[in-house]
Structure formats: structure tokens, C-alpha cells
Design a protein around this motif. Structure first.
Motif, short mmCIF file in Angstrom:
data_model
loop_
_atom_site.label_atom_id
_atom_site.label_comp_id
_atom_site.label_asym_id
_atom_site.label_seq_id
_atom_site.Cartn_x
_atom_site.Cartn_y
_atom_site.Cartn_z
N GLY A 19 94.43 16.64 95.56
CA GLY A 19 94.73 17.41 96.75
C GLY A 19 94.97 16.63 98.03
N SER A 20 95.52 15.43 97.94
CA SER A 20 95.78 14.65 99.16
C SER A 20 96.72 15.41 100.08
N LYS A 21 96.41 15.39 101.40
CA LYS A 21 97.21 16.17 102.36
C LYS A 21 98.13 15.29 103.20
N ARG A 22 97.62 14.16 103.71
CA ARG A 22 98.45 13.33 104.58
C ARG A 22 99.62 12.70 103.82
N LEU A 23 99.39 12.36 102.56
CA LEU A 23 100.46 11.84 101.71
C LEU A 23 100.33 12.56 100.36
N PRO A 24 100.98 13.74 100.25
CA PRO A 24 100.79 14.58 99.07
C PRO A 24 101.08 13.85 97.76
N ARG A 25 100.21 14.08 96.78
CA ARG A 25 100.34 13.54 95.41
C ARG A 25 100.39 12.01 95.42
N LYS A 26 99.71 11.39 96.37
CA LYS A 26 99.82 9.94 96.51
C LYS A 26 99.29 9.19 95.30
N LYS A 34 105.04 1.59 89.47
CA LYS A 34 103.89 2.16 88.78
C LYS A 34 103.22 3.19 89.68
N PRO A 35 102.59 4.20 89.10
CA PRO A 35 101.83 5.14 89.94
C PRO A 35 100.77 4.38 90.73
N LEU A 36 100.51 4.83 91.94
CA LEU A 36 99.50 4.19 92.78
C LEU A 36 98.19 4.00 92.02
N LEU A 37 97.76 5.01 91.31
CA LEU A 37 96.50 4.95 90.56
C LEU A 37 96.47 3.79 89.57
N ALA A 38 97.62 3.46 88.99
CA ALA A 38 97.67 2.45 87.94
C ALA A 38 97.22 1.08 88.42
N TRP A 39 97.44 0.77 89.69
CA TRP A 39 97.06 -0.55 90.22
C TRP A 39 95.54 -0.73 90.18
N THR A 40 94.79 0.30 90.50
CA THR A 40 93.33 0.20 90.46
C THR A 40 92.83 0.24 89.03
N ILE A 41 93.47 1.03 88.17
CA ILE A 41 93.11 1.04 86.76
C ILE A 41 93.23 -0.37 86.17
N GLU A 42 94.32 -1.05 86.47
CA GLU A 42 94.54 -2.39 85.92
C GLU A 42 93.51 -3.38 86.47
N ALA A 43 93.13 -3.24 87.72
CA ALA A 43 92.10 -4.12 88.28
C ALA A 43 90.76 -3.89 87.60
N ALA A 44 90.39 -2.64 87.40
CA ALA A 44 89.12 -2.33 86.74
C ALA A 44 89.10 -2.83 85.30
N ALA A 45 90.22 -2.68 84.59
CA ALA A 45 90.30 -3.11 83.20
C ALA A 45 90.10 -4.61 83.05
N SER A 213 93.73 -6.01 101.72
CA SER A 213 92.90 -5.00 102.37
C SER A 213 93.62 -3.69 102.66
N ILE A 214 94.88 -3.56 102.33
CA ILE A 214 95.62 -2.35 102.67
C ILE A 214 94.98 -1.11 102.03
N ASP A 215 94.81 -0.06 102.82
CA ASP A 215 94.26 1.21 102.37
C ASP A 215 95.27 2.29 102.71
N ILE A 216 95.78 2.99 101.71
CA ILE A 216 96.91 3.90 101.90
C ILE A 216 96.43 5.31 102.24
N ASP A 221 101.52 3.28 105.52
CA ASP A 221 100.63 2.42 104.73
C ASP A 221 101.26 2.12 103.37
N PHE A 222 101.88 3.13 102.79
CA PHE A 222 102.51 2.99 101.48
C PHE A 222 103.60 1.92 101.52
N LEU A 223 104.41 1.94 102.56
CA LEU A 223 105.48 0.96 102.70
C LEU A 223 104.93 -0.45 102.93
N VAL A 224 103.81 -0.53 103.67
CA VAL A 224 103.18 -1.83 103.89
C VAL A 224 102.63 -2.38 102.56
N ALA A 225 102.00 -1.53 101.78
CA ALA A 225 101.47 -1.95 100.48
C ALA A 225 102.58 -2.47 99.58
#
Length: 235
Positions: A19-26, A34-45, A213-216, A221-225
């Protein structure tokens, strides 16, 4: 605080609601292919210090993306933990209780990994866990900095005037300061359970540079990342 010789049991939690509002479906928005989520999944793995880790979501599309990129998704987050006002504390507590019941063993450390920080490296996770476990402190947090100028740059507007935010004893040599970057928080289970917080009065610092350190939160922010990932040769 004396620590046992054995490595800690560590649970990594990636909260990804729909339910993200400032950047819907981020969380499923494509970032450098890759989907934004995938970058953190790969780091955790790739973070060997995590005993277990998972994605917690109530959203069917996010759930499918998480599974596509190999993330454990042992449960669907209940609807009462999916609203705008639900805190990460509550989602991590739910994940911890679920996993401890499933495994039959408590964890020593909990790590919060927000998917809005895609440039975070697995080495930062390893550093947070190892340094927290070796310390006498109750939590660790990633920060960006140091920020230090001859004229202090941390300001407040008071009575319509720009002033130093804090007293500065020596303006020629102000103390450096750091800012949370939201990339990771690690906390001992006991502190988390007793205080319902990832933050203790004194924390182990995990210092990250500007690129990592970028936080989207917004499209800017997305473009900076995207630019940072390309600069680092990861896109």
C-alpha cells in the motif's frame, strides 16, 4: 556482557506491504531491470550471518515476486498488519513469533531490512551482526556520514531565524554527526521483546557511504538509486 562462543541465531525480516502511497507499488517497480524488492532479497540471500530470513507481505503480486527471486515466504501477513499505521516493530514481532514456533528455537538477533534501500550490500549486514554480537550493546543501526563543516550545517529555524540546531562549543572544529539511512537495524531479541524497539540508547554504528545509503520514498529517490547502481556497475 559476555557472549557465548557460538554464532548467534539471526532472523532477517524484509517487510514489503502493497500500500505505498508516495510512490505507488514501489516494491515491485522495476529498478535497473529488477523489481525494487529483488535487490534486498539478493542481499539477504548472500548474507551468511542470517540463520533464517523471509519476506513478509499481504500482497499477492509482491508475494509472487518474492518467490520468483527465491525469498522464503512461509506465511501471508495477516490483514491487520497491512495498514498504513502498522509499524515495522509489529511485522517483525509477528515474523519472529511465527518462525520461533516453526523452528522450536529462539533467535538471538533480529535484523530489519527495508526494501526501499536497494544499494545496501551483504557486507553491511554481516558487519552489523558481527559487531553487535561482539559488543555489549543492544542494537546496531546503519548511518550515513560523517557530516562536518567548519561552520556547523545542522540548523533549525526558530522565531523566523536560522540558528545552530545544537550548541557548538568550537565553531572551528564542530563534532561530526551521522544520520540514520534506514538500510538496516539489528537488535538483540531480549531488548526488542522488552522495549518494542529496534533502537537502544547506545548503538553499534554501521557507517555507509552516500551511494549505499539511498532510501526510496519518492520518484526522485528512485531515479537517484538507478544512477547509483549504474555508477557502481551493478545495473
Amino acid at each position: 556482557m559476555t557472549q557465548p562462543a557460538a554464532a548467534p541465531r539471526v532472523l532477517g525480516v524484509i517487510p514489503a506491504r502493497g500500500g505505498s502511497k508516495r510512490l505507488p507499488r514501489k516494491n515491485v517497480k522495476s529498478l535497473c531491470g529488477k523489481p525494487l524488492l529483488a535487490w534486498t532479497i539478493e542481499a539477504a540471500a548472500r548474507a551468511g550471518s542470517l540463520t533464517d530470513w523471509l519476506v513478509t507481505t499481504e500482497d499477492s503480486e509482491i508475494l509472487a515476486v518474492a518467490r520468483q527471486y527465491g525469498a522464503p515466504t512461509p506465511f501471508v501477513r495477516p490483514p491487520e498488519l497491512a495498514g498504513d499505521k502498522v509499524r515495522n516493530i509489529d511485522t517483525v514481532r509477528h515474523a519472529m513469533e511465527f518462525m520461533e514456533q516453526a523452528t522450536g528455537r529462539p533467535y538471538d538477533i533480529l535484523v530489519l531490512l527495508q526494501p526501499t534501500c536497494p544499494v545496501r550490500d551483504p557486507a553491511h549486514i554481516e558487519e552489523a551482526v558481527s559487531r553487535l554480537w561482539a559488543s555489549g550493546l543492544d542494537s546496531a543501526a546503519s548511518v550515513k556520514g560523517p557530516y562536518k563543516k567548519r561552520d556547523p550545517i545542522l540548523k533549525a529555524i526558530r522565531g523566523g531565524a536560522l540558528e545552530d540546531y545544537c550548541p557548538v562549543p568550537d565553531r572551528a572544529d564542530p563534532e561530526a554527526f551521522y544520520l540514520y539511512n534506514a538500510a538496516l537495524y539489528a537488535v538483540r531479541r531480549q531488548w526488542f521483546v522488552e522495549h518494542s524497539s529496534f533502537i537502544s540508547p547506545r548503538q553499534v554504528p554501521v557507517i555507509m557511504d552516500q551511494f549505499h545509503s539511498i532510501d526510496i520514498d519518492t520518484m526522485a529517490d528512485f531515479l537517484v538509486a538507478q544512477a547509483y547502481l549504474q555508477h557502481l556497475g551493478r545495473a
